[in-house]
Structures are given as structure tokens and as C-alpha cells.
Design a protein around this motif. Sequence first.
Motif, PDB file in Angstrom:
ATOM      1  N   MET A 164       0.858  -1.187   0.000  1.00  0.00           N
ATOM      2  CA  MET A 164       0.000   0.000   0.000  1.00  0.00           C
ATOM      3  C   MET A 164       0.893   1.235   0.000  1.00  0.00           C
ATOM      4  O   MET A 164       1.836   1.333   0.797  1.00  0.00           O
ATOM      5  N   LEU A 165       0.600   2.169  -0.893  1.00  0.00           N
ATOM      6  CA  LEU A 165       1.259   3.474  -0.872  1.00  0.00           C
ATOM      7  C   LEU A 165       0.292   4.496  -0.291  1.00  0.00           C
ATOM      8  O   LEU A 165      -0.916   4.439  -0.566  1.00  0.00           O
ATOM      9  N   ALA A 166       0.819   5.403   0.493  1.00  0.00           N
ATOM     10  CA  ALA A 166      -0.027   6.431   1.102  1.00  0.00           C
ATOM     11  C   ALA A 166       0.645   7.784   1.008  1.00  0.00           C
ATOM     12  O   ALA A 166       1.839   7.932   1.287  1.00  0.00           O
ATOM     13  N   HIS A 167      -0.120   8.773   0.582  1.00  0.00           N
ATOM     14  CA  HIS A 167       0.314  10.167   0.595  1.00  0.00           C
ATOM     15  C   HIS A 167      -0.806  10.949   1.256  1.00  0.00           C
ATOM     16  O   HIS A 167      -1.812  11.267   0.634  1.00  0.00           O
ATOM     17  N   GLY A 168      -0.655  11.184   2.565  1.00  0.00           N
ATOM     18  CA  GLY A 168      -1.748  11.779   3.315  1.00  0.00           C
ATOM     19  C   GLY A 168      -2.933  10.827   3.309  1.00  0.00           C
ATOM     20  O   GLY A 168      -2.799   9.650   3.650  1.00  0.00           O
ATOM     21  N   ASP A 169      -4.099  11.306   2.891  1.00  0.00           N
ATOM     22  CA  ASP A 169      -5.273  10.438   2.840  1.00  0.00           C
ATOM     23  C   ASP A 169      -5.481   9.837   1.446  1.00  0.00           C
ATOM     24  O   ASP A 169      -6.547   9.323   1.122  1.00  0.00           O
ATOM     25  N   PHE A 170      -4.445   9.878   0.621  1.00  0.00           N
ATOM     26  CA  PHE A 170      -4.467   9.271  -0.712  1.00  0.00           C
ATOM     27  C   PHE A 170      -3.773   7.920  -0.592  1.00  0.00           C
ATOM     28  O   PHE A 170      -2.558   7.832  -0.507  1.00  0.00           O
ATOM     29  N   ARG A 171      -4.570   6.830  -0.550  1.00  0.00           N
ATOM     30  CA  ARG A 171      -4.031   5.497  -0.254  1.00  0.00           C
ATOM     31  C   ARG A 171      -4.345   4.546  -1.398  1.00  0.00           C
ATOM     32  O   ARG A 171      -5.476   4.487  -1.874  1.00  0.00           O
ATOM     33  N   VAL A 172      -3.310   3.777  -1.817  1.00  0.00           N
ATOM     34  CA  VAL A 172      -3.465   2.869  -2.945  1.00  0.00           C
ATOM     35  C   VAL A 172      -2.832   1.518  -2.618  1.00  0.00           C
ATOM     36  O   VAL A 172      -1.639   1.442  -2.317  1.00  0.00           O
ATOM     37  N   PRO A 256     -13.072   2.786 -13.955  1.00  0.00           N
ATOM     38  CA  PRO A 256     -12.030   3.026 -14.954  1.00  0.00           C
ATOM     39  C   PRO A 256     -10.816   3.737 -14.364  1.00  0.00           C
ATOM     40  O   PRO A 256     -10.950   4.680 -13.567  1.00  0.00           O
ATOM     41  N   GLY A 257      -9.639   3.273 -14.753  1.00  0.00           N
ATOM     42  CA  GLY A 257      -8.399   3.790 -14.182  1.00  0.00           C
ATOM     43  C   GLY A 257      -8.137   5.250 -14.462  1.00  0.00           C
ATOM     44  O   GLY A 257      -7.363   5.895 -13.742  1.00  0.00           O
ATOM     45  N   ASP A 258      -8.756   5.817 -15.497  1.00  0.00           N
ATOM     46  CA  ASP A 258      -8.492   7.219 -15.819  1.00  0.00           C
ATOM     47  C   ASP A 258      -9.315   8.187 -14.986  1.00  0.00           C
ATOM     48  O   ASP A 258      -9.115   9.401 -15.059  1.00  0.00           O
ATOM     49  N   THR A 259     -10.241   7.669 -14.162  1.00  0.00           N
ATOM     50  CA  THR A 259     -11.031   8.551 -13.292  1.00  0.00           C
ATOM     51  C   THR A 259     -10.977   8.159 -11.823  1.00  0.00           C
ATOM     52  O   THR A 259     -11.291   8.982 -10.959  1.00  0.00           O
ATOM     53  N   VAL A 260     -10.593   6.923 -11.529  1.00  0.00           N
ATOM     54  CA  VAL A 260     -10.695   6.442 -10.154  1.00  0.00           C
ATOM     55  C   VAL A 260      -9.817   7.247  -9.196  1.00  0.00           C
ATOM     56  O   VAL A 260     -10.210   7.513  -8.041  1.00  0.00           O
ATOM     57  N   PHE A 261      -8.645   7.691  -9.653  1.00  0.00           N
ATOM     58  CA  PHE A 261      -7.756   8.421  -8.749  1.00  0.00           C
ATOM     59  C   PHE A 261      -8.184   9.873  -8.572  1.00  0.00           C
ATOM     60  O   PHE A 261      -7.902  10.489  -7.547  1.00  0.00           O
ATOM     61  N   VAL A 262      -8.865  10.409  -9.563  1.00  0.00           N
ATOM     62  CA  VAL A 262      -9.454  11.745  -9.400  1.00  0.00           C
ATOM     63  C   VAL A 262     -10.509  11.704  -8.302  1.00  0.00           C
ATOM     64  O   VAL A 262     -10.587  12.582  -7.440  1.00  0.00           O
ATOM     65  N   LYS A 263     -11.307  10.643  -8.303  1.00  0.00           N
ATOM     66  CA  LYS A 263     -12.346  10.484  -7.279  1.00  0.00           C
ATOM     67  C   LYS A 263     -11.738  10.233  -5.908  1.00  0.00           C
ATOM     68  O   LYS A 263     -12.273  10.686  -4.886  1.00  0.00           O
ATOM     69  N   LEU A 264     -10.607   9.513  -5.880  1.00  0.00           N
ATOM     70  CA  LEU A 264      -9.916   9.311  -4.603  1.00  0.00           C
ATOM     71  C   LEU A 264      -9.412  10.640  -4.057  1.00  0.00           C
ATOM     72  O   LEU A 264      -9.544  10.931  -2.865  1.00  0.00           O
ATOM     73  N   VAL A 273      -7.824   0.142  -4.876  1.00  0.00           N
ATOM     74  CA  VAL A 273      -7.042  -1.056  -5.163  1.00  0.00           C
ATOM     75  C   VAL A 273      -6.632  -0.981  -6.625  1.00  0.00           C
ATOM     76  O   VAL A 273      -7.493  -1.020  -7.520  1.00  0.00           O
ATOM     77  N   ALA A 274      -5.321  -0.837  -6.860  1.00  0.00           N
ATOM     78  CA  ALA A 274      -4.790  -0.767  -8.222  1.00  0.00           C
ATOM     79  C   ALA A 274      -4.420  -2.167  -8.692  1.00  0.00           C
ATOM     80  O   ALA A 274      -4.095  -3.039  -7.890  1.00  0.00           O
ATOM     81  N   MET A 275      -4.427  -2.362  -9.991  1.00  0.00           N
ATOM     82  CA  MET A 275      -4.170  -3.684 -10.540  1.00  0.00           C
ATOM     83  C   MET A 275      -2.685  -3.994 -10.717  1.00  0.00           C
ATOM     84  O   MET A 275      -2.283  -5.149 -10.662  1.00  0.00           O
ATOM     85  N   TYR A 276      -1.873  -2.970 -10.948  1.00  0.00           N
ATOM     86  CA  TYR A 276      -0.456  -3.217 -11.208  1.00  0.00           C
ATOM     87  C   TYR A 276       0.388  -2.040 -10.752  1.00  0.00           C
ATOM     88  O   TYR A 276      -0.133  -0.975 -10.406  1.00  0.00           O
TER      89      TYR A 276
END
Length: 353
Positions: A164-172, A256-264, A273-276
Motif C-alpha cells: 500500500m502506498l499512502a500520501h496523506g489520505d491518498f491510499r493505494v 475506470p483507471g483514468d477517473t478512479v484516482f481523481v475520485k480518490l 485497489v490498483a491492478m499493477y
Amino acid sequence: MITIDRYGVFMSGPRLGITMGDPAGIGPEIIAKACARLKPRLADGSLSLLIIGSATAMRALESISGRIEREEPSASPTGHFPPVAILEAGPERTPIETGVMSAEGGRLAYLAIEKAVRLAQAGSIAGIVTAPLNKEALNLAGYHYAGHTDMLAELTGARDSVMMLAHGDFRVSHVSTHVALAQVPSKLTGPRLRRVIKLTVEALQGLGIAHPRIAIAALNPHAGEGGIFGREDIDITTPVVASYTSPDFTVVGPVPGDTVFVKLRARQYDAVVAMYHDQGHVPVKLLGFNVDPATGEWKALSGVNVTLGLPIIRTSVDHGTAFDIAGKGIANEDSLVEAIEFAVQMAAAKSKP
């Protein structure tokens, strides 16, 4: 419980092991700078650190970190400790040259991790925070691992650990990491995805998030576009997501991967949860790198790498050894301080009844 040790320090907080990583890299410098920044907490006993690595490298940086006690390998797990101490990873067979990759640097990096794991398993430290090692140096030394995660899994006997990577409350969190892109689809299985979701939920709840919201990133563009771009999102991810009906957490996807991180970033989710590897790492590092607009050079990097699914706590910096700037006094300790803070939170959660 608060105790007072033989150094006159009130010990009320966790003791963490800080592995130096490759001593030829920036590990020693960022550890010294982190000790200086955390000095008030080290002084009041709310935190103590055991640095595991090259005593020679740390002695050269005592003007930054302050005086560091040497610790004997036989120190009792229940004993009292100084605020900061250094434990040799092992005898240095050949001198380490700052900024130069070598098998000796890789060997000492491995030995530091090995000792830290044993100390954590024995209860001598509450968790491990790792400074960066160099994978090529590690392999030159005869330790054939893709990185810290694989090494820690083998040393602890853990299976199916999760990055898991975390940058503040941005967690993947990641389904797969250090594998060729061509192998990624085969790594996406129902059991693996469930394992990643489970560990992500537990990590978020341990951080005090009562009802975690987790989004599953799609593997394929547009989540497969009805099967035109692949069926993994339809045949594997969708049924797994549909099976979760717990009132304690929410799982949605595939998004979709091109919007999911914007929503995060908009805080619609607590983690993705990222695939790769690159799908998850690129957005975190894009936010974590602090770039000087005038020169185009990066000045600092924040972010934490956390290994979930181990029987011990492990957090890490989210950058490499940076041999090119080692020894120049310009390495930034932000990521290491964040990793220490994250480990403190995890230790506190783990200690709760």
C-alpha cells in the motif's frame, strides 16, 4: 504505562527499528535528519528509535542527529533503551564508498532487515521502518529478491502480502507489483483480489476509519467496454465486488483507471485497489514529488510504502537510494518522517485490546 529508564527518559511511546538500507545511499542522511526533526518526541519518551545499519555511516552524521548510543545485539526485549541507538547490521568487510553501488552495500542492507525482523518477532521493537536499498546491489550480494516486500515475506513466512502506498489520505493498494506488464492479467484472480480488499479494509480501520470506502480500479480501459477491451473486469472483478454486502465497509468497482484516482483525490473513497505497479505508483508519486518550477528539479518527496499482511509492522520511504545525491547534504527526510508517523499509528492500533 509510563516507565523511566536508566537514561532518565520517560518511555511511554513505541520503539521502532529503522533499517538504514544501502549505507552508500541517502539512508544515513535522511535518518540523521529525521532524528533531528523528531528530537522533541525522542526527548520526552513518546518515541524511541533503533537504527540498524552501519555505525560508521551514522557516526559521520552525529552533527545532525546528535549523539547516538551503541546497542549490544543481546539487548533484552524488556529492557530500557536510549531515545536513539545504533545496532550494527554486521561487520563491514570492505569500506563503503558513498554514492557507489556495491555488493557490500547490498549485503549490509539485507543483514539490517534480517536483524530487524528478528527483533520485531521477539517484541524488542514495535515495528520496522525501512530506508531505501538498491535491488541491483542486493542481487550482487547474492540475495535475489525484487525488493523489500519479497524479502520480508520470506523472512516472516508470510504469504500474499500487499503493498500500500499512502500520501496523506491518498491510499493505494496493489494486486500486483514487481512483475512484467504481460503477466499482470494472470495475477488478477478472485482469491488475490479478496485478499487485497481484506487487508486494505483492516489497514484503514486500524487508522481509525470506521467505515472504509474502497474503489477497485479497472484493469482494462473503460473497464473492458463490455468485453471489447478484455473480460477480466467483467468476469473477475465485478463478481468479487458484488459479493461484498458488509455494513462495516463499502467496495465499488471496477472503476475506470483514468477517473478512479481523481475520485480518490476528491475523497469519494478512502483507498483504491490498483491492478499493477505503475497504475498505483504513478498517481501517488505525482502528488508526492515536490518539483521546483524554476529548475525542474525535485526538492522533496513525501509518501509512505506500507506492507500489509505481515505478522509485523513495516513501513518505508517511497523513494530509492539516490546514489547521485548521496553525501551532498541535500537529501530530504519528509518521506521517512511520514513512514515513522505511519508506523506509530499502526503500532497504536495494534496495541489496542
